[in-house]
Design an enzyme around this catalytic site. Structure first.
Site: not given
Ligand code: NAD
Length: 472
Positions: A169, A242, A276, A372
């Site tokens: 997803k 992650e 990230c 962040e």
């Molecule tokens: P987000 O947490 O808003 O969304 C990530 C995913 O989770 C999306 O597909 C979203 O639809 C889904 N989601 C939303 N609510 C959910 C729920 N209740 N249960 C399960 N899934 C749900 O993150 P974002 O804003 O898309 O991405 C940015 C963040 O990702 C930043 O904090 C960044 O640091 C982090 N990130 C971490 C890594 C790593 O490897 N550690 C890599 C890339 C990004």
């Protein structure tokens, strides 16, 4: 809107119950429609995966890795098409989009070359103990919008190689490259091995609580990661999280400030800071603070901030409006409490453009330092004492990455060992490799991806402990 995108369920490309707009962040205008699943389609996707699991997991590892290699070949053949779609939906400059696609090809091939062999733990006195690694079943892969393609491959590669099946997803603002990859999966894989559904942030929690999902592989924010972990607890699902980071760069006092400023600038501003492990705060020794800040500001002023399709663009837009507003609020606060040397205001044009911004003289507890930012805005702080700067770098709920910059490698290594994070890079940044494990400390994650350790995360230890029957 010249093309139809469909989800992949049970080997068929299917329409959604409805559709939603996908916005090009460089124009703030919709450029495509994305099919949207409902709970019934999610059910179909999970059951298709469940049905595909017995046959897929029964294949030999050679048969499975051959198909993962074929996915890599097919992606490579269409790399230009994928890169262009990635720039349209994500915003990053085309060359960086191509880099993400080729990195994805490399990642799939790296996992296809890995093997987990059974381990003999004991073989003495007629007692033989062997540990096998068995697949888990249906893996839900939930991905964010900053690197939608490669972050999916980090999950899909090891999941498929070890015999799992998947429901993926993508994030609702960057779903299209994942859907395009679904077309490749349909052509290459047996039906149901990979399924792809799209939502508008409403189906993630259905996947993380679904009784037939054995593992959730999640990349996203720490806030959502906490919800994923809580939801998975109900049926004790395996989770890999992650999550976010607030990586510090510590510049040591033996470097040439101009040389290192260029590297720190790139570490903070690549992908418009939406990485990230981007450098999210820089600590510089007091005697070189002014020179370092001025050099960063010069680099920021030279950046070409524009549509990622335009030749020469170095920084594209922020990926979505919500993130744009978040970075804008941090900028407002930074302007009020610090000194902005370059950038500082969103560009006055359509799209979510924020120029690279360098902020000095902020307090350690300023939101731009503590939180962040996930945008092209770098706070630069000064330090006088190495113990003090290490304590400040570690004073965070996050512990994802971090960088140390120094000529004396032994000294840099000593500092690196004291940084409480999953990875510390010395004199380089973002050196992520599919063969090297990557994981976050503290609230930056749980479990990890990549490397053989990443492969193990998709398996269960299965121990067989045998002795021969005594003579009757
Ligand atoms: P987000 O947490 O808003 O969304 C990530 C995913 O989770 C999306 O597909 C979203 O639809 C889904 N989601 C939303 N609510 C959910 C729920 N209740 N249960 C399960 N899934 C749900 O993150 P974002 O804003 O898309 O991405 C940015 C963040 O990702 C930043 O904090 C960044 O640091 C982090 N990130 C971490 C890594 C790593 O490897 N550690 C890599 C890339 C990004």
């Amino acid at each position: 809107m010249d093309r139809d995108y469909r989800m992949l369920i049970g080997g068929e490309l299917v329409e959604g119950v409805t559709q939603f707009d996908v916005i090009n962040p460089a124009t703030d205008a919709p450029f495509a429609r994305c099919p949207k699943a409902d709970e019934a389609l999610l059910e179909r996707a999970v059951s298709a995966a469940k049905r595909a699991f017995p046959a897929w997991s029964a294949l030999s590892i050679e048969e499975r890795t051959a198909l993962v290699d074929k996915l890599a070949d097919a992606l490579e053949q269409r790399a230009g098409e994928f890169a262009s779609l990635l720039t349209s939906e994500q915003g990053k400059p085309l060359d960086q989009a191509m880099h993400e696609i080729m990195g994805s090809v490399f990642t799939l091939r790296a996992f296809a070359a890995m093997r987990i062999e059974p381990q003999t733990l004991k073989d003495e006195g007629g007692n033989k103990v062997i540990e096998h690694r068995t697949p888990l079943g249906v893996v839900a892969a939930i991905t964010p919008w900053n690197f939608p393609v490669i972050l999916l491959m980090n999950k899909l590669g090891p999941a498929l190689v070890t015999g799992n099946v998947m429901v993926a997803k993508p994030a609702p603002t960057t779903p299209l490259t994942t859907l395009l990859f679904g077309e490749i999966c349909r052509d290459v894989l047996p039906a149901g091995v990979v399924n792809i559904i799209c939502d508008q942030n409403n189906l993630g929690s259905k996947l993380t609580t679904h009784p037939d999902v054995a593992k959730v592989a999640f990349t996203g924010s720490t806030a959502t990661g906490r919800k994923v972990m809580a939801a998975a607890a109900e049926s004790v699902k395996r989770v890999t999280l992650e999550l976010g980071g607030n990586d510090a760069a510590i510049v040591l006092d033996d470097v040439d400030p101009r040389q290192v400023a260029r590297k720190v600038y790139a570490g903070a501003m690549t992908n418009a800071g939406q990485i990230c492990v981007a450098i999210k705060r820089a600590y510089v020794p007091e005697p070189m603070y002014d020179e370092f800040c001025d050099e960063l500001a010069k680099l920021a002023r030279d950046a070409v901030v524009d549509d990622g399709f335009k030749q020469g663009t170095t920084i594209g837009p922020i990926q979505n409006r919500m993130q744009f507003e978040k970075v804008r609020a941090l900028l407002d606060d930074a302007r009020a409490h610090g000194t902005v040397l370059a950038g500082g205001e969103p560009l006055d044009r359509p799209g979510y453009f924020i120029p690279p911004t360098i902020v000095r003289d902020l307090d350690e507890d300023a939101p731009l330092v503590r939180e962040e930012q996930f945008g092209p805005v770098l706070p630069v702080l000064k330090y006088a004492d190495i113990d003090d700067v290490i304590a400040r770098a570690n004073d965070s709920e996050y512990g994802l990455g971090g960088t140390i910059w120094g000529k004396d490698l032994d000294r840099a290594m000593d500092v690196a060992r004291r940084i409480d994070s999953g990875t510390v890079w010395i004199n380089q940044f973002l050196a992520i490799d599919a063969n090297i494990p990557f994981r976050g400390a503290k609230q930056s994650g749980l479990g990890g991806e990549l490397g053989e350790a990443g492969l193990h995360e998709y398996t269960q230890a299965h121990v067989i402990n045998a002795v021969a029957l005594e003579e009757a």
